[in-house]
Write an enzyme that holds these catalytic residues in place. Structure first.
Site, PDB file in Angstrom:
ATOM      1  N   HIS A  34     -11.487 -53.314  67.058  1.00 62.45           N
ATOM      2  CA  HIS A  34     -12.822 -52.937  67.526  1.00 62.45           C
ATOM      3  C   HIS A  34     -13.192 -53.800  68.729  1.00 62.45           C
ATOM      4  CE1 HIS A  34     -16.860 -51.201  66.928  1.00 62.45           C
ATOM      5  NE2 HIS A  34     -17.349 -52.408  67.199  1.00 62.45           N
ATOM      6  N   ASP A  36     -16.048 -54.714  71.470  1.00 63.14           N
ATOM      7  CA  ASP A  36     -17.484 -54.624  71.740  1.00 63.14           C
ATOM      8  C   ASP A  36     -17.765 -54.834  73.225  1.00 63.14           C
ATOM      9  OD1 ASP A  36     -18.797 -54.110  69.186  1.00 63.14           O
ATOM     10  OD2 ASP A  36     -17.899 -56.014  68.560  1.00 63.14           O
ATOM     11  N   HIS A  67     -16.599 -49.774  71.497  1.00 67.01           N
ATOM     12  CA  HIS A  67     -18.014 -49.558  71.161  1.00 67.01           C
ATOM     13  C   HIS A  67     -18.825 -49.978  72.366  1.00 67.01           C
ATOM     14  CE1 HIS A  67     -21.582 -51.111  68.472  1.00 67.01           C
ATOM     15  NE2 HIS A  67     -21.916 -50.044  69.170  1.00 67.01           N
ATOM     16  N   MET A  69     -21.964 -50.712  74.176  1.00 67.00           N
ATOM     17  CA  MET A  69     -23.382 -51.029  74.110  1.00 67.00           C
ATOM     18  C   MET A  69     -23.844 -51.229  75.543  1.00 67.00           C
ATOM     19  SD  MET A  69     -23.012 -53.482  70.794  1.00 67.00           S
ATOM     20  CE  MET A  69     -21.246 -53.633  71.063  1.00 67.00           C
ATOM     21  N   GLY A 147     -25.636 -56.513  69.532  1.00 72.70           N
ATOM     22  CA  GLY A 147     -25.760 -57.605  70.502  1.00 72.70           C
ATOM     23  C   GLY A 147     -24.914 -58.818  70.170  1.00 72.70           C
ATOM     24  N   PHE A 148     -24.846 -59.157  68.894  1.00 73.26           N
ATOM     25  CA  PHE A 148     -24.157 -60.385  68.519  1.00 73.26           C
ATOM     26  C   PHE A 148     -23.419 -60.229  67.193  1.00 73.26           C
ATOM     27  CE2 PHE A 148     -27.778 -61.392  71.147  1.00 73.26           C
ATOM     28  CZ  PHE A 148     -27.230 -62.241  72.098  1.00 73.26           C
ATOM     29  N   GLY A 178     -22.188 -57.440  59.861  1.00 72.94           N
ATOM     30  CA  GLY A 178     -22.399 -58.114  58.586  1.00 72.94           C
ATOM     31  C   GLY A 178     -21.516 -57.640  57.449  1.00 72.94           C
ATOM     32  N   GLY A 198     -16.192 -58.743  61.931  1.00 75.99           N
ATOM     33  CA  GLY A 198     -15.864 -59.802  62.876  1.00 75.99           C
ATOM     34  C   GLY A 198     -15.787 -61.146  62.202  1.00 75.99           C
ATOM     35  N   SER A 199     -16.958 -61.756  61.953  1.00 76.80           N
ATOM     36  CA  SER A 199     -16.952 -63.124  61.446  1.00 76.80           C
ATOM     37  C   SER A 199     -16.303 -63.251  60.075  1.00 76.80           C
ATOM     38  CB  SER A 199     -18.364 -63.712  61.458  1.00 76.80           C
ATOM     39  OG  SER A 199     -19.299 -62.767  61.068  1.00 76.80           O
TER      40      SER A 199
HETATM   41  C1  DX5 Z   1     -22.553 -56.277  67.145  1.00 77.66           C
HETATM   42  C2  DX5 Z   1     -21.159 -55.725  67.293  1.00 77.66           C
HETATM   43  C3  DX5 Z   1     -20.280 -55.959  66.133  1.00 77.66           C
HETATM   44  C4  DX5 Z   1     -20.073 -57.402  65.751  1.00 77.66           C
HETATM   45  C5  DX5 Z   1     -19.806 -57.464  64.273  1.00 77.66           C
HETATM   46  O1  DX5 Z   1     -23.319 -55.846  68.205  1.00 77.66           O
HETATM   47  O2  DX5 Z   1     -21.229 -54.320  67.516  1.00 77.66           O
HETATM   48  O3  DX5 Z   1     -19.038 -55.280  66.269  1.00 77.66           O
HETATM   49  O4  DX5 Z   1     -19.039 -58.017  66.444  1.00 77.66           O
HETATM   50  O5  DX5 Z   1     -19.657 -58.787  63.903  1.00 77.66           O
HETATM   51  P1  DX5 Z   1     -19.895 -59.309  62.433  1.00 77.66           P
HETATM   52  O6  DX5 Z   1     -18.891 -58.631  61.565  1.00 77.66           O
HETATM   53  O7  DX5 Z   1     -19.701 -60.767  62.548  1.00 77.66           O
HETATM   54  O8  DX5 Z   1     -21.311 -58.921  62.059  1.00 77.66           O
HETATM   55 ZN    ZN Z   2     -19.350 -53.083  67.485  1.00 75.56          ZN
END
Ligand code: DX5
Ligand code: ZN
Length: 225
Positions: A34, A36, A67, A69, A147-148, A178, A198-199
């Site tokens: 994925h 971003d 993705h 944004m 965003g994050f 999340g 992600g995290s």
């Molecule tokens: C947020 C991104 C996500 C993000 C997910 O804007 O679209 O893809 O990296 O990260 P985690 O899994 O850490 O929430």
């Molecule tokens: Zn994403």
């Protein structure tokens, strides 16, 4: 039935070693990577663009699930197609007037079109895109404000996932934000089959084990239905 796809969010990887991080994730069982893409305008953060996708493509054959944004997704279709993106997911909030053309051009560049919606956007807004003659092939339900990475999963978004799964049994429904071992079961039970994380993956001592927990949860829910 839509197959489980586990998609580590490379936003949480070591960007200075993107090629080896991608290779590591594929080796540990990732189905998709994925990516971003943030323009510092649609969201406050600024990440990567087509040149980075193009560099990464030289090192991996993996499905690059992009993705976007960004405020002007149509400006990015051609460069991302040329760079070797596999999926191109735009946000409905910035494509209310031109989604038909956008889907058409994404397909013409050999990519798979998807649409995403922010937490505040009603799910009904994407129905016409799934039901169009030339439809999107994936709906990405944001489970955090985009965003994050590293934000808290919003369980109230599962109503959107349930509604989509009921209406469209074989659609790829992706959740993003999340997700991890403690939140996957609700998302899987609601009907999500594409899981971005992600995290929870990159921060784990054993990322491969997390990937397999996510996959088992999706497959387990599907077997119940
Ligand atoms: C947020 C991104 C996500 C993000 C997910 O804007 O679209 O893809 O990296 O990260 P985690 O899994 O850490 O929430
Ligand atoms: Zn994403």
């Amino acid at each position: 039935m839509a197959a489980a796809k586990i998609a580590p969010s490379m936003l949480s990887s070591d960007f200075a070693n993107l090629a080896s991080e991608a290779e590591r994730m594929v080796r540990l069982g990732a189905d998709w990577l994925h990516m971003d893409i943030m323009d510092g305008h649609f969201v406050p953060n600024l990440t990567i663009g087509a040149p980075v996708i193009q560099s990464l493509r030289k090192h991996t054959k993996a499905y690059l699930d992009c993705h976007l944004m960004v405020t002007n997704p149509s400006d990015y279709v051609e460069p991302f197609g040329k760079a070797g993106a596999s999926g191109f997911t735009f946000h409905i909030e910035v494509a209310r007037d031109n989604w038909q053309d956008l889907i058409q051009s994404i397909k013409s560049k050999g990519m798979r079109p998807g649409v995403s919606l922010r937490p505040g956007t009603p799910v009904e807004e994407v129905f016409p895109l799934v039901e169009a003659e030339n439809p999107v092939e994936l709906v990405l339900v944001m489970t955090v404000e985009p965003g994050f990475g590293g934000q808290k999963f919003m369980p109230e978004m599962m109503d959107k996932v349930r509604t989509l799964r009921k209406k469209y049994p074989s659609l790829d429904i992706e959740v993003d934000g999340g997700l991890g071992p403690s939140t996957i079961d609700v998302a899987a039970a609601a009907g999500a089959n594409c899981i971005v994380a992600g995290s929870s993956i990159f921060g784990a001592a054993d990322p491969g084990a997390v990937i397999s927990v996510l996959r088992k949860s999706v497959e387990g829910s599907q077997n119940k239905n």
